[in-house]
Design an enzyme around this catalytic site. Structure first.
Site: not given
Length: 520
Positions: A266, A329
């Protein structure tokens, strides 16, 4: 009249018995192939459903590969590249089934999209080793592993968070503003997970909630699961735990030695060190970690998480990834998941075996672990929207990672996740994604996906806020030949289309999935 009544009851009971017996017969599920690299340790749990106990056999395996007849787990390594056809057999007291399955040994991993579960939307910042092991047990008990849901990914934060006086916090704050996305939390948001980020040899240190990482992965492997882990190319993860910056080779070796099979990487705090938003700078940290993973003894699938920056679908594979996030997200609301679909409406060309666009974790079932208290909450997607969400991720050949907390999962969610027809659409070996063919004036979207068997899957998606009740002609589909037979994959019923018109009634934000078989 009484005789007729008992005849009907007998018929119903017999039908129920037949269906129950059919579910009891062993069925070998999952894709027809699996990819691994030469001389790398791999694990593949053959997904098999049916009444236990089931005894399995595998003929044609190379001598360097082991097979467990009771668990169906294939593991080992193969030295020589090539395709190895394996005859799998599963039998129990109700019957026997066979299937030819291929191990494809070569440069590519993830020949079909990964399927499994991620801890983030279940436990968020409060995740523990006990919860991961409990989730594996529950997924096994609920029959999900038997249908191919075989990856458990441990998300942030499993590593220690550097304490407040650690120089990393000052270093990040004093980096010049380079206009590159950066995000990290802390320094005091993980007070129960703070400590030395690395030991004297530079090895990353798990926090106290993960006392035995090796034991955890061995537990998952024994139960037929692959183990996934999370990190960042920056010095801190998004949650503020230790990342892999300047320790890439050490961390890759640690994950391999611990037995991990998958890495989610990430972007997070790395943005502070990128020079600019050029493609070269976006690729740089992922190429470094990909190189480190290649040096390890295990196959580790590499998931790039950087939210679609720089059109990652154009270069994710070149940077060493097998899948890459294409969006920020997502959340459990219609706008969020629909926008994620629309973003991929014209990107099917970038999808093929080992190259997957990832629109994020499934927002289905009981979620909410990323909230501060880590407690469950009601999903804001309706039942119809959740069905559409799952259907369209399968149409897109997207990785399927469950966000639902297995401790609270309900029957309706399980019915969605255990739909074999939709799983087959996602796991098709051709590896093509759907593209959006048309957007009608009434907000009906027509999507189409080709399958390896020569059929086509059509999704009729109602993006409007009202039910669409009308006809649609099959000339709106891009079918190379006519005539065709059409089946509704959710109802499993044949579709009649006199003069080419299909009568549809699709609720708001609902979807109809059609399989079009070309007549020979």
């Amino acid at each position: 009249m009484v005789k007729k009544f008992f005849t009907v009851i007998t018929h119903v009971l017999l039908c129920g018995y037949c269906y129950a017996q059919q579910d009891s017969i062993p069925q070998i599920n999952g894709p027809r192939l699996f990819g691994a690299r030469p001389d790398k340790v791999f694990i593949y749990p053959v997904p098999v459903s049916g009444a236990q106990p089931i005894l399995m056999a595998a003929k044609g395996l190379p001598s360097t590969v082991q097979f467990d007849a009771h668990t169906g787990i294939i593991t080992g390594k193969i030295h020589t590249a090539g395709t190895y056809p394996i005859k799998l057999t599963a039998k129990n007291k109700f019957g026997k089934t066979t299937r030819v399955f291929s191990l494809v040994i070569g440069p590519r991993l993830a020949l079909t999209p990964p399927m499994g579960w991620s801890s983030w939307y279940s436990y968020g910042r409060n995740v523990t080793q006990k919860q991961i092991e409990l989730t594996a047990k529950l997924m096994k008990e609920k029959g999900l592993q038997q249908l191919g849901w075989s990856l458990l990914e441990l998300d942030d934060p499993w590593a220690n968070q550097p304490v407040k006086n650690n120089p990393v916090w000052t270093e990040l704050k004093t980096q010049p503003d380079n206009k590159v996305y950066r995000y990290y939390e802390g320094p005091d948001n993980l007070t129960t997970r703070q400590g030395a980020p690395r030991d004297g040899s530079g090895n990353i240190v798990p926090n106290s909630f993960f006392p035995d990482m090796k034991g955890m992965t061995e537990t998952l492997h024994r139960q037929g699961f692959k183990a996934g882990i999370y990190s960042s190319p920056g010095p801190l993860t998004c949650g503020g735990a230790a990342g892999s910056y300047q320790h890439e080779l050490l961390d890759a070796k640690y994950w391999s030695d611990m037995g991990f099979d998958y890495l989610k990487y990430d972007w997070c705090s790395y943005g502070a060190f990128a020079k600019d938003t050029s493609r070269a700078e976006y690729m740089k940290p992922y190429k470094i970690m990909a190189g480190a993973l290649h040096q390890q003894q295990r196959d580790i699938i590499f998931s790039l998480c950087q939210y679609g920056m720089g059109n990652v679908w154009e270069w994710g594979n070149e940077a060493g990834g097998q899948l890459w996030r294409t969006e920020q997200d997502i959340r459990d609301n219609w706008s969020s998941i629909h926008n994620a679909m629309k973003k991929l409406a014209d990107k099917a060309a970038y999808v093929k075996p080992g190259n997957w666009n990832d629109p994020d974790i499934l927002q289905i079932g009981t979620i909410g672990g990323n909230d501060e208290d880590g407690k469950k909450r009601v999903n804001h997607l309706s039942a119809e929207e959740q069905k559409t969400h799952f259907s369209m991720w399968c149409m897109l050949s997207a990785p399927l990672l469950i966000g639902a907390n297995m401790e609270y999962i309900d029957d309706a969610t399980l019915r969605l996740l255990k739909n074999k027809e939709m799983i087959t659409v996602d796991q098709d070996a051709l590896g093509k994604a759907a593209k959006r063919l048309k957007l009608m004036d009434n907000q009906l979207e027509v999507w189409q996906k080709p399958m390896e068997d020569g059929s086509f899957i059509i999704a009729l998606l109602n993006a409007s806020d009202n039910t669409i009740a009308s006809n649609i002609n099959i000339l709106n589909f891009e079918l190379p030949l006519l005539p065709v037979t059409i089946t509704d994959l959710w109802t499993k019923q044949p579709i009649r289309f006199p003069e080419g018109d299909i009568s549809i009634s699709i609720p708001s934000h609902g979807v109809m999935i059609l399989k079009c078989n070309l007549s020979k």
